[in-house]
Design an enzyme around this catalytic site. Structure first.
Site, short mmCIF file in Angstrom:
data_model
loop_
_atom_site.label_atom_id
_atom_site.label_comp_id
_atom_site.label_asym_id
_atom_site.label_seq_id
_atom_site.Cartn_x
_atom_site.Cartn_y
_atom_site.Cartn_z
N LYS A 84 7.61 23.41 -13.09
CA LYS A 84 6.69 22.39 -12.84
C LYS A 84 6.60 22.16 -11.50
CE LYS A 84 5.48 17.63 -13.92
NZ LYS A 84 5.44 16.43 -14.61
N HIS A 115 0.34 18.53 -26.29
CA HIS A 115 0.32 17.10 -25.98
C HIS A 115 -1.03 16.69 -26.74
CE1 HIS A 115 3.63 17.64 -23.46
NE2 HIS A 115 3.75 16.58 -23.11
N ARG A 171 -2.56 22.52 -13.83
CA ARG A 171 -1.63 21.36 -14.17
C ARG A 171 -1.78 20.94 -15.60
NH1 ARG A 171 1.18 16.28 -10.84
NH2 ARG A 171 2.25 15.63 -12.55
N GLU A 205 -4.13 17.66 -10.97
CA GLU A 205 -4.71 18.20 -12.36
C GLU A 205 -6.10 18.40 -12.39
OE1 GLU A 205 -2.49 16.61 -15.80
OE2 GLU A 205 -4.04 16.83 -17.14
N ARG A 212 0.78 -1.09 -0.02
CA ARG A 212 0.07 -0.11 0.03
C ARG A 212 0.70 1.27 -0.08
NH1 ARG A 212 -3.50 -3.02 3.59
NH2 ARG A 212 -4.85 -4.03 2.31
N HIS A 272 8.27 11.10 -28.32
CA HIS A 272 7.33 12.00 -27.54
C HIS A 272 7.60 13.42 -27.80
CE1 HIS A 272 4.35 13.05 -24.77
NE2 HIS A 272 5.39 13.76 -24.07
N GLU A 328 10.44 19.64 -24.22
CA GLU A 328 9.59 19.84 -22.99
C GLU A 328 10.12 21.02 -22.36
OE1 GLU A 328 6.83 18.15 -21.96
OE2 GLU A 328 6.88 16.00 -22.97
N HIS A 337 -0.09 13.82 -29.21
CA HIS A 337 -0.68 12.32 -28.88
C HIS A 337 -1.39 11.86 -30.13
CE1 HIS A 337 -2.59 9.04 -26.79
NE2 HIS A 337 -3.66 9.37 -27.48
N LYS A 369 3.36 11.78 -11.14
CA LYS A 369 2.35 10.53 -11.93
C LYS A 369 3.20 9.40 -12.23
CE LYS A 369 -0.31 14.01 -14.51
NZ LYS A 369 -0.64 14.68 -15.91
N ASN A 386 0.22 20.31 -20.60
CA ASN A 386 0.08 19.41 -21.52
C ASN A 386 -0.03 20.30 -22.98
OD1 ASN A 386 -0.78 17.21 -20.01
ND2 ASN A 386 -2.75 17.60 -19.57
N1 GLY Z 1 3.77 15.61 -17.75
C1 GLY Z 1 2.76 16.28 -17.36
C2 GLY Z 1 2.43 16.17 -15.99
O1 GLY Z 1 3.15 15.70 -15.25
O2 GLY Z 1 1.51 16.75 -15.39
#
Ligand code: GLY
Length: 365
Positions: free
Chosen positions: A227, A248, A241, A237, A121, A266, A185, A252, A143, A245
């Site tokens: 960031k 993106h 946040r 997000e 957990r 990417h 990025e 994508h 993430k 993107n």
């Molecule tokens: N790569 C986008 C984020 O971490 O929100």
């Protein structure tokens, strides 16, 4: 030259260390966090370069260590590999006082971070990113996830690291194309929220890409600062946040059109996607004329693609791209969220983009 950037998330706060020659200092930096067994998860390419040295320094610091090496490549972000990593960590007898070190690029950060997040957990993870993309994006913000047959990153969780150690010296072995893809990025941060940083990149970005330590440290640290600030305000997000993107949603679709193959990395997809987002913003009279050209000029100057035609002979039919865009996980309640801009450094999100304008941008690029 080392910078320490805090990510403020209450009890889940942590620091990002950025600078040269940090890998030999990992043992010293994690020692205050290490209460039990430490497991390093990495891939076979990174293992060949950095694993023996890291294990030796951890052992010399008196720490109990083990290692798991997974195959290199995106295919490792799978249920099967996740199961192997979880079982491997349990074989090493990790418990809740243990620490996982994710040593590698985005695949390792996502996979090891996810495994740490669900094992018993949740056990602590330290991210040690060794690619530019991972240093400026995926290792920060918590993430984690894997891919399924339904798409990329569709299964995962937020599991913030306890520490991020971004050693820019580890980028020396990165192929130039991977460096450029990661650099896209970095440009994204300037384009979305910091016009001064964008102007700095126009002046010094190629020095950073050529490996100049001061320029590269600054570019990575400034990206992490931006960031960290955004994640600190919107960890899950629910709003701001989503600005991360930028490029993106288009990107994508382009990656999907290329079958998520090496034909388009990417970061390369994000480069074209950002220019499309700015072209759409100009078309909707949101951004001043010339913004998209300025962005494209800088991306092209460092060797990144900026136009759909760069994908030839892959067909990029506008309707098909829109269909691929709507399969993105960023679709919410059936509506696509676009990150558009009022100019360089002034991005915002919107769901109201007329279909005809979208098609026009995708048809004329
Ligand atoms: N790569 C986008 C984020 O971490 O929100």
């Amino acid at each position: 030259m080392r910078e320490i950037i805090p990510v403020s998330l209450g009890t889940r706060s942590y620091d990002i260390h950025v600078g040269p020659d940090l890998l030999p200092r990992v043992a010293e930096l994690i020692k205050p966090l290490a209460r039990g067994m430490i497991a390093v998860v990495t891939d076979e390419n990174v293992a060949a370069l950095h694993l023996p040295g890291l294990l030796q320094s951890l052992r010399e610091a008196g720490l109990s260590v083990g290692a798991l090496v997974v195959p290199a490549g995106e295919a490792s972000k799978s249920f099967a590999e996740l199961a192997r990593v979880c079982d491997g960590l349990l074989d090493l007898e990790l418990d809740r006082s243990s620490l996982v070190i994710a040593l590698g690029g985005g695949v390792i950060g996502d996979l090891a971070g996810f495994a740490a997040g669900i094992l018993k957990r949740g056990i602590a993870v330290v991210q040690v990113p060794t690619t530019l993309l991972a240093q400026v994006d995926s290792s920060v913000g918590g993430k984690t996830g894997i891919n399924t047959r339904h798409g990329k990153n569709l299964v995962g969780l937020f599991h913030q690291p306890r520490l991020v150690i971004a050693d820019i010296s580890s980028l020396q072995s990165l192929p130039a194309r991977q460096m450029r893809a990661g650099y896209a990025e970095i440009v994204k941060y300037g384009a979305l929220g910091d016009a001064r940083f964008f102007a700095w990149l126009e002046q010094h970005g190629s020095e950073a890409l050529a490996g100049d330590r001061a320029a590269l440290s600054h570019a990575v640290a400034q990206s992490c600062r931006m960031k960290a600030a955004i994640v600190g305000r919107d960890e899950r997000e629910s709003g701001e946040r989503a600005l991360l993107n930028l490029g993106h949603t288009f990107g994508h679709a382009l990656e999907a059109a290329c079958g998520f193959s090496d034909r388009l990395l990417h970061g390369e997809a994000v480069a074209i996607g950002m220019v499309l987002a700015f072209r759409l913003s100009e078309r909707l009279a949101l951004a001043p004329a010339g913004s998209a050209d300025r962005l494209a000029r800088h991306l092209a100057a460092v060797g990144l693609p900026t136009q759909l035609s760069a994908l030839a002979p892959i067909r990029t039919d506008a309707e098909e791209l829109v269909r691929l865009m709507s399969h993105d996980k960023k679709v919410s309640a059936g509506a696509l969220t676009f990150v558009l801009a009022r100019g360089i450094g002034e991005a915002f999100t919107t769901q109201s983009v007329p279909h005809a304008e979208l098609l026009a941008v995708l048809s004329t690029d």
